[in-house]
Design an enzyme around this catalytic site. Structure first.
Site, PDB file in Angstrom:
ATOM      1  N   GLU B  74      43.368  28.026  42.673  1.00 47.60           N
ATOM      2  CA  GLU B  74      43.726  29.448  42.578  1.00 47.60           C
ATOM      3  C   GLU B  74      43.202  30.294  43.721  1.00 47.60           C
ATOM      4  OE1 GLU B  74      43.172  27.645  39.985  1.00 47.60           O
ATOM      5  OE2 GLU B  74      44.807  28.095  38.611  1.00 47.60           O
ATOM      6  N   HIS B 143      41.070  31.106  27.143  1.00 48.81           N
ATOM      7  CA  HIS B 143      42.472  31.240  27.530  1.00 48.81           C
ATOM      8  C   HIS B 143      43.146  32.442  26.907  1.00 48.81           C
ATOM      9  CE1 HIS B 143      41.719  27.100  28.776  1.00 48.81           C
ATOM     10  NE2 HIS B 143      42.846  27.131  29.449  1.00 48.81           N
TER      11      HIS B 143
END
Lengths: 400, 344
Positions: B74, B143
């Site tokens: 990322e 998450h």
């Protein structure tokens, strides 16, 4: 006679960069230059150090050609960067420059050599020790110094400061260690996307070489064969930490692992130029990225708040100055091969000092940015918006 | 009974029902076609058709150059996307969920958001960061975080949070055309929900302006302000409350930053009561900002009661269904809060 003196004088002016035609020689005057233009050696081939190679069959050439014109240009560039950095040091100690100021003196051959090997249509991005590259990428020294002093005539109108200067095809000046490396690979991706045969030179230091995002970037750059020349300016210290204390492997040119690499003498402008040319050619040939380690040295500490002598000895600094100074190395080469005269160099030095003084004069007298500019440039190409000030009654305006 | 885009009952003439997923897909497809500088990069966006199938079919149509699968990196690929934007391309950088954007947040804030300002206008960064945000179903604490407040805190970013398909399409097209960094917060649970789309939205130049909220339902008694999935919860609560004679005005923020405070204030000056509803945590959140702004502005004097915030519970998201259900605002929580605010 007068015509011939004028012709010689003008020719010399073209070579040294002075205003052609501005010089007229009065009748009966003696010419200041004691040698005839035709006396100087126009071009010399120099031996340069062989580079250490990683995953490369062959490296850059071990000989470099230098014309008189090029030599004087490289000298001028490096000396200009040197004098600007020393002026910045002076202004900082007078508290006219504030905040962060990371000086580049000692490393001039890197910026000058790289620029000599690429074209203005190529791209370059570096970290915070950026004043040298800001200059080589085309920003005037007035705009650089005025940015350091935080005035409206600065290249970023005083909004950016030392670490945030920009120009066409020059993406700063970046404050977060290592963040510029993925950015550089992204710029290289844009070059590949457009198929324009341009490369992006992406610089980082020996300290940043241990950042995780570099390895993420190396992976993607290699995977996608991005035309990115990764250059590690190894000046042996990441702030106060010597390379041996920070890196399990100090062979920075090998740290790209599957990416070919070369280690270059960063104090020799010709070595830097040849290596950069080699590296850029590698990328332009579609072979993917390449890593270049420039072994260099900074005379100043990490920044103006670091005296630079707690983690290294004054003797070490002095030794580099006397034996490996990039500007001296070039001058000695040219003098001993009769490519220029000592007087010429001296004249250039005087001229450069004057230019820097004039720029500093501008940088200290130019007004600070107007308060109306405070909230501008938040968004690009956007209708004006309101910005909350320090309290609810303070309603400020922002335009693009 | 399905509602049309004006919040009123569906009329006989049918429009196609388009899921939020397909609306996002249409937006990207149209913008990729319109401007060859636009490209999409992220994990699984190409050959997998998108982790949540949002980019389905795009790689087949546009190929490797425009739709790029990245490794799980990322910070690296977000930086690459920002660099590409600096060099004049118009990347769409997908985070598989915004939870993973934390790995890359330095590139979003320091490299993207601040650069136009630091360069005094020399260096724009036309990039969109998009992906699902907030709670999903059963994916637990790491998450499920909502990042609206974190990103909306920062000058130099635009932060957009669509609710329905029309929002998704129009706002994503605007985001891609915007010359500034836009954080586009989608919602995984909304991807599969179909909505009627207006006639206008069929045009390839259909966009919804960033920075303007929408009144989804008119009402006189209380203003409900929300974004993303919870707009639907507010409309459900409003339908129940209407039976008891309480008419709610439901505002869909659509954009978190810059926030359309004016629409909120206009509504509050009519209803005199305000309830904010969000999925994120209460402290320093979107509702907190709305409270502060309303207090500082002209609508304060029109409030007959303090503003009420309905938010996610101030805990990391648990896994067990019963616990998860009780960690987020339910319709009954909104109804309860409205009645408390109205003191009925």
């Amino acid at each position: 006679m007068k015509t011939m003196l004028t012709v010689i004088s003008n020719a010399l002016c073209r070579i040294t960069g002075k205003n052609v035609g501005a010089q007229t020689v009065p009748e009966g005057a003696r010419v200041a230059v004691t040698r005839n233009f035709a006396d100087f050696t126009p071009q010399v081939t120099f031996d340069i150090k062989k580079c250490d190679l990683h995953r490369l069959e062959a490296g850059p050439p071990v000989k470099a050609e230098l014309t008189r014109e090029q030599g004087l240009q490289y000298y001028r560039t490096m000396q200009m960067v040197r004098r600007v950095e020393l002026k910045a040091d002076q202004l900082y100690k007078q508290k006219i420059i504030r905040g962060f100021c990371h000086l580049y003196d000692g490393q001039e051959a890197c910026a000058a050599g790289i620029e000599a090997a690429i074209s203005p249509s190529d791209h370059l991005i570096t970290a915070y020790r950026a004043h040298g590259y800001t200059y080589t990428r085309g920003v005037s020294i007035r705009q650089i110094l005025a940015e350091l002093t935080g005035r409206k005539g600065g290249v970023a109108k005083g909004k950016g400061g030392s670490m945030h200067m920009y120009a066409p095809h020059f993406y700063g000046g970046n404050g977060i260690v290592g963040a510029q490396v993925p950015l550089g690979a992204g710029i290289a991706l844009a070059c590949q996307y457009r198929g324009n045969n341009q490369v992006c030179v992406t610089l980082y230091g020996d300290g940043a070489a241990n950042q995780g995002q570099l390895f993420e970037t190396f992976n993607m750059a290699a995977l996608w064969k991005l035309p990115c020349v990764f250059i590690c300016e190894n000046n042996k210290y990441g702030m106060g930490t010597a390379v041996e204390r920070a890196a399990a492997s100090t062979d920075y040119y090998k740290r790209g692992d599957f990416i070919p690499g070369l280690r270059v003498d960063g104090m020799d402008v010709l070595s830097v130029r040849e290596a950069t040319r080699f590296a850029a050619d590698h990328c332009r040939a579609g072979k993917g990225p390449i890593v270049m380690e420039l072994q260099t040295y900074r005379y100043h500490g990490h920044s103006m708040s670091d005296p630079g002598v707690s983690y290294r000895t004054r003797e070490e600094i002095q030794e580099v100055r006397s034996k490996s100074d990039p500007i001296s190395l070039l001058r000695e080469r040219m003098l001993s091969n009769n490519m220029a005269s000592a007087e010429e160099f001296k004249e250039m030095d005087v001229e450069i000092r004057k230019e820097v003084d004039d720029a500093a004069q501008f940088a200290t007298s130019d007004p600070e940015p107007p308060l109306e500019d405070l909230c501008n440039h938040v968004f690009s190409n956007n209708p004006p918006l309101d910005v909350r000030g320090t309290h609810p009654w303070s309603k400020l305006k922002s335009v693009s | 009974m399905p509602l049309n885009i004006n919040g009123t009952l569906l009329r006989k003439q049918h429009r196609n029902h388009v899921t939020v997923r397909d609306a996002l897909n249409q937006a990207m497809d149209e913008e990729l076609e319109r401007d060859e500088r636009v490209f999409l990069m992220g994990e699984e966006v190409a050959q997998y058709d998108g982790a949540y199938k949002v980019s389905r079919g795009l790689w087949k149509k546009y190929g490797d150059k425009r739709i790029i699968d990245t490794p799980i990196s990322e910070m690296g690929f977000a930086g690459i996307a920002v660099g590409a934007a600096m060099a004049g391309l118009r990347p769409i950088c997908e985070f598989m969920t915004f939870n993973f954007s934390m790995q890359a947040i330095d590139q979003v804030i320091n490299s993207a958001a601040k650069t136009y300002y630091m360069s005094a206008g020399l260096q724009p960064v036309p990039i969109v960061f998009r992906g699902p945000n907030g709670a999903s179903a059963g994916v637990a604490a790491q998450h499920s975080q909502c990042f609206a407040a974190w990103y909306a805190h920062c000058p130099g970013l635009k932060v957009v949070s669509p609710w329905n398909s029309e929002d998704a399409k129009g706002l994503l097209k605007s985001a891609i055309r915007d010359d500034n960094p836009v954080v586009f917060l989608e919602n995984e649970l909304m991807y599969g929900v179909p909505f009627e789309m207006s006639e206008d939205s069929q045009s390839k130049d259909f966009t919804i302006p960033i920075g303007k909220a929408k009144i989804e339902r008119q009402g006189n008694h209380v203003t409900l302000v929300s974004h993303s999935r919870f707009v639907g919860h507010c409309l459900d609560a409003a339908a129940v409350l209407a039976k008891e004679g309480i008419e709610c005005e439901v505002i869909n923020l659509r954009t978190i930053r810059p926030m359309d405070v004016e629409s909120i204030e206009t509504s509050v000056m009519k209803t005199n009561h305000l309830v904010t509803v969000e999925g994120g945590w209460p402290q320093f959140g979107v509702g907190a900002e709305i409270c502060a702004r309303v207090m500082e502005g002209s609508a304060f004097n029109f409030l007959d009661a303090p503003v009420t915030r309905v938010t996610g519970v101030d805990i990391p998201m648990p896994y067990a269904k019963i616990l998860e259900d009780h960690s987020l605002p339910q319709v009954k929580d909104i109804i309860f809060s409205v009645k408390k605010t109205l003191n009925v």
